[in-house]
Design a protein around this motif. Structure first.
Motif, mmCIF file in Angstrom:
data_model
loop_
_atom_site.group_PDB
_atom_site.id
_atom_site.type_symbol
_atom_site.label_atom_id
_atom_site.label_comp_id
_atom_site.label_asym_id
_atom_site.label_seq_id
_atom_site.Cartn_x
_atom_site.Cartn_y
_atom_site.Cartn_z
ATOM 1 N N ALA A 296 2.215 65.423 -25.772
ATOM 2 C CA ALA A 296 3.184 65.919 -24.770
ATOM 3 C C ALA A 296 3.099 65.010 -23.466
ATOM 4 N N ALA A 297 1.933 64.413 -23.301
ATOM 5 C CA ALA A 297 1.708 63.454 -22.284
ATOM 6 C C ALA A 297 2.386 62.231 -22.471
ATOM 7 N N VAL A 298 2.094 61.712 -23.717
ATOM 8 C CA VAL A 298 2.550 60.391 -24.212
ATOM 9 C C VAL A 298 4.231 60.797 -23.956
ATOM 10 N N VAL A 299 4.925 61.750 -24.298
ATOM 11 C CA VAL A 299 6.338 61.950 -24.567
ATOM 12 C C VAL A 299 6.795 61.943 -22.926
ATOM 13 N N GLU A 300 6.023 62.512 -22.176
ATOM 14 C CA GLU A 300 6.420 62.731 -20.718
ATOM 15 C C GLU A 300 6.430 61.192 -19.987
#
Length: 425
Positions: free
Chosen positions: A140-144
RNA sequence: GUGAUUGUAGCUCAGGUGGUUAGAGCGCCAGGUUGUGGCCCUGGAGGUCGGGGGUUCGAGUCCCCUCAUUCACCCCA
């Protein structure tokens, strides 16, 4: 004596171009705010070892591109920052020595220095916009991070960009793959160019992104890094891809994508634009969980980030005509004086207008009225205000609308109101 | 660091095979309009032809060196 020039690879930015920077910076600030990122500013120089440890001493950046100097004979070597991530991580660790802090979301727009030969889209002093998410590196952080970057591009109106993505796995995956790649390349060794043969020893992964067509041909059949990644890592990468698809962010898994900086691991990505010429990377980033410990942090701090080259962004936007709407704004009024003897009156009137909130220009060179009018026109002034003997005597001034050529005569007190009213339209 | 490219007015550029006072467009300044811009007309200012050396009666033009620019390689944003 020869005239001074800006240092090689360094550029001056004049007002015509500054408006573009302001516009882009404004977009960056508003989009990062949507994602909850705050600005961080760190020193332009750091101790040299920070970059040697952080970026990796075998990389070209550290090996031959740093501006390094000794501040005094017995001082520690200092380097002008060639990138931001190491400095931001250092600052974070310095502020939070014990770790155990909540997630930090930071962005920057900062000047960097690399001693490379300048070319299109490459300077020795350049600016990167980037963001770092410290404390998590979940899918999720990567995609954010990726989606923040893509939203900035999208808000600026850029189209035709390509997002390439790959997973570099963890240290173990990579060393396993390194061997597998060597085994594959061994028979082709004599066909590799000199640079690639050297990398074969030092860092075979970098052979993958060679621009040499002959090497590319060989590499096309190489085993894939992704296939050497352990199931957990593979599953995480698939989640990243899933979230991207969910967000309608188009991507392309590129098995040859290996980022040049040592601290990257797992997901890595870059965005390229066909508008840029040879240096086509507009931005790039990835996870760098290993960096914090490399810099002496007591605990591993998971992290993801990216960086975008501002000058390249400007080149790409220019090519796509995205600055057309940026119209220059002239002063609301230009105070034209009949002769130099009225300079004092003119200055007083200009002062009065400015205090009332009217943007005002006036002749500073004692030139003819005709020249002053030309100047007013050149500056795109909205109105001309004539200051002559008659006006000073009567207190009534002639105000000319330079768009419509209409003139009116007004008492001085009424003028700011008229100008402020008309500029609202 | 390597390769190629270009260097003439403030800017963009012309200047076959060396030949007299080096040009244009735009910009700038002034005048046409003795208190009025944008368009037009007229005039004007502005150039060590990147720098140094050489060949030649003569070099912006040919040769060498040097500096700078740009693009590409390497690598990266």
């Amino acid at each position: 004596m020869a005239q001074f020039q800006a240092v090689k690879g360094a550029k001056d930015i004049f007002p015509e171009e500054i408006v573009r920077w302001h516009y882009i910076e404004e977009v960056i600030r508003s989009v990062t705010a949507l994602y909850g990122f705050s600005e961080v500013r760190t020193p332009v120089f750091e101790y040299t070892e920070l970059f040697q440890r952080g970026i990796g001493s075998t990389t070209d950046i550290v090996g031959k591109e740093m501006f390094t100097f000794l501040p005094d004979p017995n001082g520690r070597s200092i380097t002008l920052r060639p990138e931001m991530t190491a400095g931001v991580m250092r600052a974070f660790l310095q502020k939070n020595p014990g770790g155990g802090v909540p997630v930090h979301k930071l962005y920057y727009i900062s000047d960097l220095f690399r001693k490379e030969r300048p070319q299109a889209g490459r300077q020795r002093q350049f600016t990167q916009f980037g963001a770092e998410l410290l404390g998590v590196s979940s899918p999720a952080a990567v995609v954010e991070a990726i989606s923040l970057m893509m939203q900035v591009f999208g808000t600026l109106g850029l189209h035709g960009l390509k997002l390439r993505i790959n997973s570099l796995g963890d240290l173990e995956d990579r060393s396993r793959y390194r061997e597998e790649l060597r085994r594959y390349l061994e028979p082709y060794r004599d066909e590799l160019d000199e640079a690639s043969r050297e990398r074969f020893e030092k860092n075979p992964l970098r052979i993958l992104d060679s621009k040499n067509p002959a090497v590319q041909g060989i590499v096309a059949g190489a085993p894939k890094l992704l296939d050497c990644i352990k199931p957990e890592g593979r599953a995480e990468f698939d989640r990243v891809l899933g979230y991207l698809a969910d967000r309608d962010i188009a991507y392309e898994v590129d098995h040859l994508l290996v980022r040049g900086l040592d601290y990257y691991g797992h997901t890595a990505f870059e965005v390229v634009s066909s508008e840029l010429g040879a240096q086509d990377a507009l931005g790039g980033g990835g996870r760098y969980d290993a960096l914090s410990k490399e810099l002496g942090g007591s605990a591993e701090i998971p992290a993801v980030g990216f960086a975008v080259g501002m000058e390249r962004l400007i080149i790409a936007m220019e090519k796509q005509g995205l600055f057309a709407a940026l119209s220059p704004r002239g002063p609301q009024v230009f105070v034209v004086l009949q002769d130099a003897g009225l300079e004092e009156h003119a200055m007083r009137i200009a002062d009065r207008l400015r205090r009332a909130g009217v943007t005002t220009e006036t002749d500073l060179a004692g030139r003819s009225m005709k020249a002053q009018m030309r100047e007013a026109n050149r500056l795109l002034a909205g109105f001309a205000l004539f200051v002559g003997q008659d006006e000073v005597a009567s207190g009534n001034f002639t105000l000319k609308n330079l768009r419509t050529s209409e003139q009116v005569t007004l008492a001085l007190d009424a003028i700011p109101g008229v100008l402020l009213e008309s500029s609202k339209l």
